[in-house]
Design an enzyme around this catalytic site. Structure first.
Site, PDB file in Angstrom:
ATOM      1  N   GLY A 143     -15.793  -5.981  -8.540  1.00 49.99           N
ATOM      2  CA  GLY A 143     -16.189  -5.453  -7.038  1.00 49.99           C
ATOM      3  C   GLY A 143     -16.512  -4.461  -7.231  1.00 49.99           C
ATOM      4  N   ARG A 221      -4.066  -9.153  -5.581  1.00 40.75           N
ATOM      5  CA  ARG A 221      -2.667 -10.081  -4.541  1.00 40.75           C
ATOM      6  C   ARG A 221      -1.677 -10.517  -5.082  1.00 40.75           C
ATOM      7  NH1 ARG A 221      -3.898  -6.307  -1.165  1.00 40.75           N
ATOM      8  NH2 ARG A 221      -4.756  -6.501   0.721  1.00 40.75           N
ATOM      9  N   GLU A 250       6.332 -10.810  -1.100  1.00 33.87           N
ATOM     10  CA  GLU A 250       6.679  -9.182  -0.871  1.00 33.87           C
ATOM     11  C   GLU A 250       7.397  -8.626   0.591  1.00 33.87           C
ATOM     12  OE1 GLU A 250       2.981  -6.646  -1.559  1.00 33.87           O
ATOM     13  OE2 GLU A 250       2.720  -7.541  -3.244  1.00 33.87           O
ATOM     14  N   HIS A 268       3.600  -2.077  -4.645  1.00 32.32           N
ATOM     15  CA  HIS A 268       1.879  -2.366  -4.251  1.00 32.32           C
ATOM     16  C   HIS A 268       1.881  -0.652  -3.542  1.00 32.32           C
ATOM     17  CE1 HIS A 268      -0.634  -4.815  -1.548  1.00 32.32           C
ATOM     18  NE2 HIS A 268      -1.200  -3.786  -1.979  1.00 32.32           N
ATOM     19  N   GLY A 270      -0.795   0.771  -5.231  1.00 26.83           N
ATOM     20  CA  GLY A 270      -2.168   1.079  -5.564  1.00 26.83           C
ATOM     21  C   GLY A 270      -3.105   1.942  -4.585  1.00 26.83           C
TER      22      GLY A 270
END
Ligand code: NAP
Ligand code: 8YV
Length: 307
Positions: A143, A221, A250, A268, A270
């Site tokens: 995507g 995820r 998490e 996490h 990103g």
């Protein structure tokens, strides 16, 4: 003033922009009858029972692109519009994916430790690493971010393939079967949404297909990868390396994973740069302000596009 419920943390910049328009309530002190707007993040989302208790809720703004922690269909049924922050983080998350891949190939963490620990002086040079050039790279989920990853990888002359449910109009090889793609590639990069349709899509069979010289990168995820199967594969040599930004539970990361030397782990992070979080925060706030002023939003999630 309009009553806004804040779930999770927001930046000072977001807080300052929201204050003139909203009475901001934290979760420990709010009147459910008064709340019309919610600001939350991709991790916390909004529990279904909390959403149900907010009878006058009209809008949920997610500070993040992934909204698997919000039941957008349930919201849409009640006429509640959900917004998220697509596109403004594409390049940052792509950088994170490439960073993890390069760190696995060139053993950044191991070699950093070789210098810091003094082993270089005592033992001599660190073992050789692997070149990240000319690799076969499979992207699971092509995507907005997946395409940014493919573009960002170009300097390493990759051969790019991808797996999605629907074939895209792109110059990369399409696999309609994830296991077949995993067999073909050296690196598998996961960047689908979370949620039921992708739950444990990367299972033991996929990891086995990727193989002992294969590398798994997950910036999607934690739910997309079967974490126990991943630990087993990394431990027994069925899979070579993994670079992980996201985890099943998490911020708890299993000790078995933390103890492995063939993984690179990020918290996490990103999209977690000052610049990109500012752009995400601005869009999350712009959506709220526009809803307040004009009754419309900028970036509704697809399930709420008609509202
Ligand atoms: P997007 O533009 O909606 O792209 C999602 C892609 O996944 C599409 O190509 C879609 O294609 C594919 N896909 C969806 N379900 C699938 C399935 N069951 N099997 C195979 N492919 C599937 O989303 P995006 O903006 O690129 O963001 C993707 C996700 O990245 C977010 O939802 C979020 O979970 C994650 N993310 C993580 C971080 C981080 O900090 N690590 C930051 C931002 C985003 P088809 O519909 O054709 O299958
Ligand atoms: C954020 C993310 O860390 O956008 C997403 O989907 O996973 C990240 O950018 C998260 O949403 C917290 O706001």
């Amino acid at each position: 003033m309009t009553d806004l419920l804040q779930i999770g943390g927001i930046t000072e910049r977001m807080h300052k922009r929201l204050l003139p328009a909203f009475d901001i309530h934290k979760q420990d002190n709010f009147d459910p009858e008064k709340i019309t707007h919610v600001i939350t993040n991709g991790h916390d989302g909004i529990p279904l029972d909390l959403m149900a208790s907010l009878r006058n809720l009209r809008m949920i703004s997610v500070y993040g692109v992934g909204y698997d922690a919000v039941d957008a269909n349930a919201a849409a049924e009640r006429g509640i519009v959900v917004t998220h922050t697509p596109n403004v983080l594409n390049k940052e998350v792509a950088t994170t994916a490439v960073l993890l891949m390069l760190s696995c190939y060139r053993q950044l963490v191991r070699d950093d430790d070789h210098v810091r620990s003094g082993r270089w002086e005592v033992e001599g040079n660190a073992p050789l690493t692997r070149s990240a050039d000319n690799q076969k790279i499979g992207i699971l989920g092509l995507g907005r971010i997946g395409q940014a990853i493919a573009e960002k990888l170009q300097p390493w002359s990759p051969e790019i393939s991808y797996h999605t449910r629907n074939q895209k109009d792109v110059p990369y090889r399409y696999f309609d079967n994830l296991v077949e793609m995993a067999k073909h590639v050296d690196v598998l990069i996961c960047i689908t949404p979370g949620g039921p349709s992708t739950n444990k899509l990367v299972n033991a069979e996929v990891l086995q297909a990727l193989g002992a010289t294969g590398t798994l990168i997950n910036v999607s995820r934690g739910s997309v990868v079967d974490e126990n199967a991943l630990i087993d594969a990394l431990r027994n040599g069925d899979l070579g390396w993994a670079g992980l930004d996201v985890f099943e539970n998490e911020p708890i990361v299993p000790k078995e994973l933390r103890d492995l030397s063939n993984v690179v782990l990020l918290p996490h992070a990103g999209s977690a740069t000052i610049e990109t979080r500012a752009a995400m925060g601005d869009l999350a706030v712009d959506n709220l302000l526009q809803h307040l002023e004009a009754g419309s939003v900028i970036t509704a999630v697809p399930e709420c596009g008609h509202l």
